[in-house]
Design a protein around this motif. Structure first.
Motif, PDB file in Angstrom:
ATOM      1  N   UNK A 170      10.819  -2.347   9.445  1.00 30.37           N
ATOM      2  CA  UNK A 170      10.368  -0.980   9.750  1.00 30.37           C
ATOM      3  C   UNK A 170       8.999  -0.724   9.115  1.00 30.37           C
ATOM      4  N   UNK A 171       8.221   0.194   9.714  1.00 35.35           N
ATOM      5  CA  UNK A 171       6.879   0.470   9.208  1.00 35.35           C
ATOM      6  C   UNK A 171       6.910   1.449   8.031  1.00 35.35           C
ATOM      7  N   UNK A 172       5.876   1.353   7.229  1.00 25.93           N
ATOM      8  CA  UNK A 172       5.711   2.325   6.143  1.00 25.93           C
ATOM      9  C   UNK A 172       5.213   3.647   6.725  1.00 25.93           C
ATOM     10  N   UNK A 173       5.389   4.731   5.981  1.00 24.33           N
ATOM     11  CA  UNK A 173       5.080   6.082   6.519  1.00 24.33           C
ATOM     12  C   UNK A 173       3.920   6.733   5.736  1.00 24.33           C
ATOM     13  N   UNK A 174       3.094   7.503   6.454  1.00 28.90           N
ATOM     14  CA  UNK A 174       2.070   8.328   5.779  1.00 28.90           C
ATOM     15  C   UNK A 174       2.608   9.739   5.689  1.00 28.90           C
ATOM     16  N   UNK A 175       2.705  10.235   4.509  1.00 26.20           N
ATOM     17  CA  UNK A 175       3.172  11.618   4.371  1.00 26.20           C
ATOM     18  C   UNK A 175       2.694  12.158   3.017  1.00 26.20           C
TER      19      UNK A 175
ATOM     20  N   UNK B  43       0.998  11.673  -2.195  1.00 27.72           N
ATOM     21  CA  UNK B  43       1.578  10.925  -1.078  1.00 27.72           C
ATOM     22  C   UNK B  43       3.070  10.695  -1.309  1.00 27.72           C
ATOM     23  N   UNK B  44       3.883  10.846  -0.276  1.00 25.66           N
ATOM     24  CA  UNK B  44       5.334  10.576  -0.439  1.00 25.66           C
ATOM     25  C   UNK B  44       5.913   9.833   0.767  1.00 25.66           C
ATOM     26  N   UNK B  45       5.070   9.018   1.424  1.00 32.42           N
ATOM     27  CA  UNK B  45       5.564   8.246   2.578  1.00 32.42           C
ATOM     28  C   UNK B  45       6.358   7.033   2.084  1.00 32.42           C
ATOM     29  N   UNK B  46       7.605   6.901   2.571  1.00 26.92           N
ATOM     30  CA  UNK B  46       8.478   5.813   2.096  1.00 26.92           C
ATOM     31  C   UNK B  46       8.249   4.497   2.826  1.00 26.92           C
ATOM     32  N   UNK B  47       8.818   3.448   2.244  1.00 24.17           N
ATOM     33  CA  UNK B  47       8.749   2.103   2.865  1.00 24.17           C
ATOM     34  C   UNK B  47       9.688   2.024   4.072  1.00 24.17           C
ATOM     35  N   UNK B  48       9.403   1.077   4.945  1.00 19.62           N
ATOM     36  CA  UNK B  48      10.348   0.810   6.030  1.00 19.62           C
ATOM     37  C   UNK B  48      11.520  -0.019   5.500  1.00 19.62           C
TER      38      UNK B  48
ATOM     39  N   UNK C 204       2.712   5.114   2.210  1.00 24.43           N
ATOM     40  CA  UNK C 204       1.455   5.414   1.498  1.00 24.43           C
ATOM     41  C   UNK C 204       1.674   5.764   0.035  1.00 24.43           C
ATOM     42  N   UNK C 205       2.912   6.112  -0.337  1.00 22.43           N
ATOM     43  CA  UNK C 205       3.161   6.418  -1.749  1.00 22.43           C
ATOM     44  C   UNK C 205       2.842   5.214  -2.634  1.00 22.43           C
ATOM     45  N   UNK C 206       2.949   4.041  -2.060  1.00 17.72           N
ATOM     46  CA  UNK C 206       2.676   2.804  -2.817  1.00 17.72           C
ATOM     47  C   UNK C 206       1.204   2.610  -3.161  1.00 17.72           C
ATOM     48  N   UNK C 207       0.344   3.287  -2.406  1.00 19.64           N
ATOM     49  CA  UNK C 207      -1.085   2.975  -2.537  1.00 19.64           C
ATOM     50  C   UNK C 207      -1.845   4.002  -3.389  1.00 19.64           C
TER      51      UNK C 207
ATOM     52  N   UNK D  34      -3.264   4.897   3.566  1.00 23.65           N
ATOM     53  CA  UNK D  34      -2.951   3.512   3.923  1.00 23.65           C
ATOM     54  C   UNK D  34      -1.432   3.241   3.929  1.00 23.65           C
ATOM     55  N   UNK D  35      -0.993   2.479   4.903  1.00 23.78           N
ATOM     56  CA  UNK D  35       0.409   2.003   4.943  1.00 23.78           C
ATOM     57  C   UNK D  35       0.360   0.568   5.486  1.00 23.78           C
TER      58      UNK D  35
END
Ligand SMILES: Nc1nc2c(ncn2[C@@H]2O[C@H](COP(=O)(O)OP(=O)(O)OP(=O)(O)O)[C@@H](O)[C@H]2O)c(=O)[nH]1
Length: 356
Positions: free
Chosen positions: A17-22, A34-39, A127-130, A140-141
């Motif tokens: 699954x894709x990572x999310x930008x949020x 940023x709080x977009x989770x991993x896939x 994007x939370x990872x970046x 970025x995701x």
């Protein structure tokens, strides 16, 4: 169900699954981080050996098997769900090859043995990872990686300790039925056995071996005449062969001639198979008197210079089979013990190599 011992199929693992930008949106917090989770990871495809199966029939009917895709990540640091893996159940003795490279991917010899045949894709990052000290609002995701797709060939080579070979009508099915729970079709016309049958032979408490019966071999079988050749592969992995010979062949063939026919077929199919330990079992002894049986045994010994084991039995009189089965059990146990000892010795040798 129909006996099928070869099948081609395609397996497709799930994509990651894709990572999310949020970005966090909360009352009174104007610039949420940023709080977009991993896939989630994609599901893989596995083969699982199952002792309750004896055919690859299902894989002829259905040819494509897919595992589930991983879910995409979501806001509020939610990770996507993992894709469900797919487990394809196959009979024990199934070999799995890549159709593209011919590489052997797995040889499933034990119940519940599991082999991965297509790896699920890896999850993408949200994007939370970046987030870093210099970039507090990364957009970025990464995307999930694609699941593996493979074209496979499955080949079933039944696994049994002892294989029965002989001309059609020699009495192989009768013997199998007499000594095991297997219920093959029996009739006095050739080729009543159309597919290999496996039975378990109990020899006293807690001792047993497996026995496989093939359709009768006829002259030319190794070259593709008749049915027998298609099934010879199912005795390739046996440890001992019983060569069943009809004392009173309906077609009037001499015992020596019958034995030579089968021996030549085995040799032609595979010299390796022809060198497998083989016991000659003369069947239907109750039809001739004891003297005649003894004479026939003598002829087999002298005319064919047969040094190996030789038995005279009657498949319809189970008592007459006890010695054959007991000896086979002893043979298989001592052969297994020898093999274990040889492999232990090899392990010790390689340990010594390490030390020197
Ligand atoms: N009298 C007698 N008949 C037997 C004996 N064993 C088998 N038969 C008969 O011989 C015929 C053939 O036996 P099967 O067991 O079907 O022979 P097969 O070798 O499995 O034959 P295929 O299925 O053609 O490979 C049947 O009519 C059996 O009843 C025996 O020990 N004595």
């Amino acid at each position: 169900m129909k006996f099928v011992d070869e099948a081609n199929l395609r397996v497709e693992a799930g994509d990651g699954g894709h990572g999310c930008v949020s970005f966090r949106r909360e009352k009174y917090v104007p610039f949420g981080g940023p709080d977009g989770g991993d896939g989630g990871d994609g599901g893989s495809v596995y083969l699982v050996a199952d002792h309750n199966l004896n055919t690859l029939y299902d894989y002829r009917v259905n040819r494509v098997y897919k595992a589930q895709r991983g879910g995409n990540g979501a806001g509020k640091d939610r990770t996507g769900a993992k894709g469900e893996s797919r487990y394809l159940r196959v009979p024990i003795g199934t070999l799995c090859f890549s159709r593209e490279t011919d590489e052997l991917i797995g040889d499933l010899t034990e119940n519940e043995q599991t082999v991965r045949v297509a790896q699920g894709g890896y999850h993408g990052m949200g994007n939370a990872r970046f987030k870093s000290s210099t970039n507090r609002a990364p957009r970025k995701t990464t995307d999930g990686t694609p699941g593996e797709i493979r074209e496979l060939r499955l080949e079933l080579k039944l696994l049994a300790d002892v294989g029965l070979v002989g001309l059609p009508n020699a009495g192989k099915s009768t013997l199998l039925a007499a000594v095991s729970g297997a219920r093959p079709r029996i009739a006095d016309y050739p080729f009543t056995t159309l597919t290999p049958q496996v039975g378990v032979v109990g020899v006293g408490p807690l001792r047993s071996f497996t026995l496989v019966d093939l359709p009768g071999l006829i002259e030319g079988a190794a070259e593709g005449i008749g049915l027998g050749h298609r099934f010879l592969r199912h005795i390739q992995r046996t440890r001992l062969l019983f060569h069943i010979v009809d004392l009173l062949d309906a077609e009037g063939r001499d015992v020596i001639e019958q034995i030579q026919t089968i021996e030549a077929e085995l040799e032609q199919f595979s010299p390796e198979l022809a060198s497998r330990p083989r016991w000659i079992v003369l069947n239907k002894t109750e039809l001739v008197d004891a003297e005649e049986t003894a004479e026939l045994c003598e002829r087999v010994r002298t005319t064919l210079d047969w040094q190996g084991a030789l038995y005279a039995v009657s498949a319809i009189r189970p008592d007459s089979l006890n010695r054959l089965l007991g000896d086979a059990m002893d043979y298989l146990e001592s052969e297994a013990a020898e093999r274990r000892a040889a492999s232990d010795a090899e392990d010790m040798d390689s340990d010594d190599d390490h030390e020197s």
